[in-house]
Design an enzyme around this catalytic site. Structure first.
Site, mmCIF file in Angstrom:
data_model
loop_
_atom_site.group_PDB
_atom_site.id
_atom_site.type_symbol
_atom_site.label_atom_id
_atom_site.label_comp_id
_atom_site.label_asym_id
_atom_site.label_seq_id
_atom_site.Cartn_x
_atom_site.Cartn_y
_atom_site.Cartn_z
ATOM 1 N N THR A 58 1.140 -1.216 0.005
ATOM 2 C CA THR A 58 -0.053 -0.071 0.020
ATOM 3 C C THR A 58 0.687 1.216 0.115
ATOM 4 O O THR A 58 1.684 1.035 0.081
ATOM 5 C CB THR A 58 -0.985 0.031 1.140
ATOM 6 O OG1 THR A 58 0.006 0.119 2.453
ATOM 7 C CG2 THR A 58 -1.739 -1.118 1.396
ATOM 8 N N ASP A 59 0.338 2.360 -0.054
ATOM 9 C CA ASP A 59 1.217 3.568 -0.162
ATOM 10 C C ASP A 59 2.037 4.064 1.235
ATOM 11 O O ASP A 59 3.120 4.257 1.368
ATOM 12 C CB ASP A 59 0.232 4.793 -0.402
ATOM 13 C CG ASP A 59 -0.176 4.744 -1.640
ATOM 14 O OD1 ASP A 59 0.274 4.177 -2.506
ATOM 15 O OD2 ASP A 59 -1.226 5.355 -2.065
ATOM 16 N N CYS A 60 1.240 3.359 2.268
ATOM 17 C CA CYS A 60 1.907 3.466 3.563
ATOM 18 C C CYS A 60 2.735 2.343 3.990
ATOM 19 O O CYS A 60 3.594 2.377 4.698
ATOM 20 C CB CYS A 60 0.965 3.835 4.649
ATOM 21 S SG CYS A 60 -0.710 2.749 4.534
ATOM 22 N N TYR A 61 2.262 1.232 3.337
ATOM 23 C CA TYR A 61 2.963 -0.097 3.547
ATOM 24 C C TYR A 61 3.462 -0.657 2.462
ATOM 25 O O TYR A 61 3.108 -1.773 2.001
ATOM 26 C CB TYR A 61 2.199 -0.924 4.710
ATOM 27 C CG TYR A 61 1.857 -0.570 5.970
ATOM 28 C CD1 TYR A 61 2.813 -0.473 6.884
ATOM 29 C CD2 TYR A 61 0.493 -0.381 6.300
ATOM 30 C CE1 TYR A 61 2.571 0.251 8.061
ATOM 31 C CE2 TYR A 61 0.220 0.049 7.609
ATOM 32 C CZ TYR A 61 1.525 0.419 8.419
ATOM 33 O OH TYR A 61 0.936 0.678 9.811
#
Ligand code: SF4
Ligand code: SF4
Lengths: 141, 389
Positions: free
Chosen positions: B141-144
């Site tokens: 994901t964008d954060c992970y």
């Protein structure tokens, strides 16, 4: 008179020689077969309860030596790791000879190697797998 | 409520523990004490009775927080030494269930299966200080953003490792037999054909929930011995039943209560958690649990004096009735008979062996006793009893 449970390991070369017959004939030893896994032209194994005169027994063992048969007492082949045994009792449920039995009232599981026939049923019945059997490995050094 | 001749509070007992004046005995010792002195005198003299159990408890597992790597990752699939862990939690939280198996395990295709390694073995390896290899996958994901990670886990390096067992310490349990013509392999061990043997699985008179049959002192927040460390009763366990047939002494005559327990794995000891390969059945975990029972009044003295001869269970046919869901008992037996090793089932004498360890259970009750005497273990007053939930 002595009576001992022995594991005899035969090599590819000795598997078909009448060695056990010689033990009876020449040394007057009586035997009871507890287990035998004999494969044509391969390393084979027998578990025998041998009884007879002590001196004759020793001579019989020397005869095995001279014919390349590796032998050892059965106790050396089935071992219970006392440190790791949790005394659950699962092995005593399957042991056919009573070698593994519950000692009451403490409910500890004790192993009497004298009664063991080497059937190995206990090995896979033990949940933490603390009984080690080296019988199935047939290799002769 | 009936007036008691003896009345003590948790606070008073904890005060005595602090001063080193507490009187603690194990549940085996309590039997003779109450027999000799009567319940009132025993309740005056004894403050705490310690219990113990060490049996296979499949419904166990651990919550692990494996910490972040850079770049960060939201793990969606993970294997620990090849054993899948549940990842449907926050980014790096996993739950490893004791009875989980590697995908490659042959299970019962070669019958009876051996089940050499599973979730319980992962937990045992971690507790023994052995490194466990984790492989983890994610969609990113964008954060992970990270999608794959392979790393060694060590218990002391894990951010958190919490043992969390949804159903442990069954109050009472069946005695298992097999009516069929072949050996069957069950979670109660190998059962030989035509009632060839019987097995049972509790520590009977020293078992925690048989010493407090109505859960008068064991509730949410009760502090317990768990796997060698201090843990807590989190809630009642799954399949907990309260309304069951009972003997005159209050102990249930079948299954009944269970506990959901929780504790810090980092403080536990592999002597009290043992991975189990149950032939033909699967992987399970032996868990050591000990519960201190406060003797708040003479009723508690009476309950904790229960003995094997007065606790009964049902003989259940695991060859026919049990798998078919037929609720039928082949008879009632006492734990005294089961422990003595011989019972009669349908007119046949049957030899009996246990599945749970009485020696280890007794050792747990003694450790707990010593911990309380030395002021290292205080009673946890339940925040709610199960009947209030
Ligand atoms: S090998 Fe067989 S006889 Fe020997 S202890 Fe194990 S189960 Fe009993
Ligand atoms: S089954 Fe294994 S752990 Fe259990 S009592 Fe026997 S040897 Fe010990």
């Amino acid at each position: 008179m002595i009576k001992k449970r022995m594991v005899l390991r035969f090599s590819k070369k000795t598997w078909n020689q009448p060695i056990v017959y010689r033990l009876v004939k020449d040394f007057d030893l009586a035997f009871n077969i507890l287990k035998a896994s004999v494969f044509p032209k391969e390393a084979s194994l027998m578990v025998l309860e041998i009884s007879g005169d002590e001196a004759e027994f020793d001579r019989g063992m020397a005869y095995l030596d001279s014919h390349g048969v590796v032998y050892e007492p059965l106790e050396a082949n089935i071992k219970k790791d006392e440190e790791r045994c949790i005394h659950c009792g699962a092995c005593a449920a399957v042991c056919p000879t009573g070698a593994l039995a519950i000692q009451r009232p403490e409910m500890k599981v004790v192993f009497d190697t004298e009664k063991c026939s080497g059937c190995e049923l206990c090995v896979k019945a033990c949940p933490p797998r603390v009984i080690v059997a080296t019988l199935s490995s047939n290799e002769v050094q | 409520m009936a007036e008691f001749k003896v009345q003590k509070t948790y606070k008073e007992i904890n005060e005595k523990i602090k001063k080193g004046k507490v009187v603690v005995v194990n549940a085996e010792e309590m039997i003779d004490i109450v027999e000799e002195k009567g319940a009132v005198k025993a309740a005056q003299e004894i403050d705490v009775v310690t219990t113990g159990t060490f049996g296979a408890m499949c419904s166990s597992g651990a919550i692990l927080n494996v910490g972040h790597a850079t770049p960060k990752m939201k793990i969606s699939r993970a294997k620990l030494n090849g054993v899948p862990a549940y990842c449907g939690l926050a980014a790096v939280d996993l739950y490893i269930g004791a009875s989980e198996l590697p995908d490659e395990d042959p299970r019962n295709t070669v019958y009876p299966g051996e089940f050499k390694y599973g979730g319980a073995h992962v937990i045992q390896d971690l507790l023994s200080g052995k490194p466990v290899l984790m492989e983890a996958w994610a969609y990113g994901t964008d954060c992970y953003p990270r999608k794959y990670l392979k790393k060694e886990l060590n218990l002391h390096e894990l951010r958190n490792a919490i043992l969390f067992n949804p159903r442990n310490a069954y109050q009472n349990y069946n005695c298992a037999v097999n009516s069929t013509r072949r050996t069957i392999y069950t979670y109660m061990g190998a059962l030989k054909p035509l009632f060839g043997n019987a097995t049972y699985s509790t520590s009977g008179q020293i078992s925690p929930l048989l010493n407090d049959p109505y859960f008068k002192t064991i509730g949410v927040g009760t502090r317990i011995f768990l796997g060698g460390g201090q843990g807590y009763v989190a809630f009642y366990g799954t399949q907990h039943v309260f309304d069951v047939p009972r003997s005159p002494n209050g102990t249930p005559t079948e299954g009944a209560g269970t506990l959901c327990v929780i504790g810090d794995m980092k403080k536990m000891d592999p002597n009290w958690i043992a991975a189990a390969s149950i032939q033909g059945y699967g992987v399970s975990m032996y868990v050591g649990i000990g519960v201190p029972i406060p003797i708040l009044n003479e009723d508690m003295a009476r309950f904790t004096a229960v003995k094997d001869a007065d606790i009964v269970t049902q003989i259940i046919d695991y060859g026919g009735d049990y798998p078919k869901g037929i609720d039928r008992s082949l008879g009632t037996v006492t734990y005294k008979e089961l422990k003595d090793g011989l019972i009669t089932v349908q007119g046949k004498e049957v030899s009996v062996t246990p599945m749970a360890s009485y020696p280890k259970a007794l050792e747990i009750s003694n450790i707990l006793k010593e911990e309380i005497q030395k002021g290292r273990f205080y009673l946890g007053e339940p925040q709610a009893t199960f009947s209030q939930l």
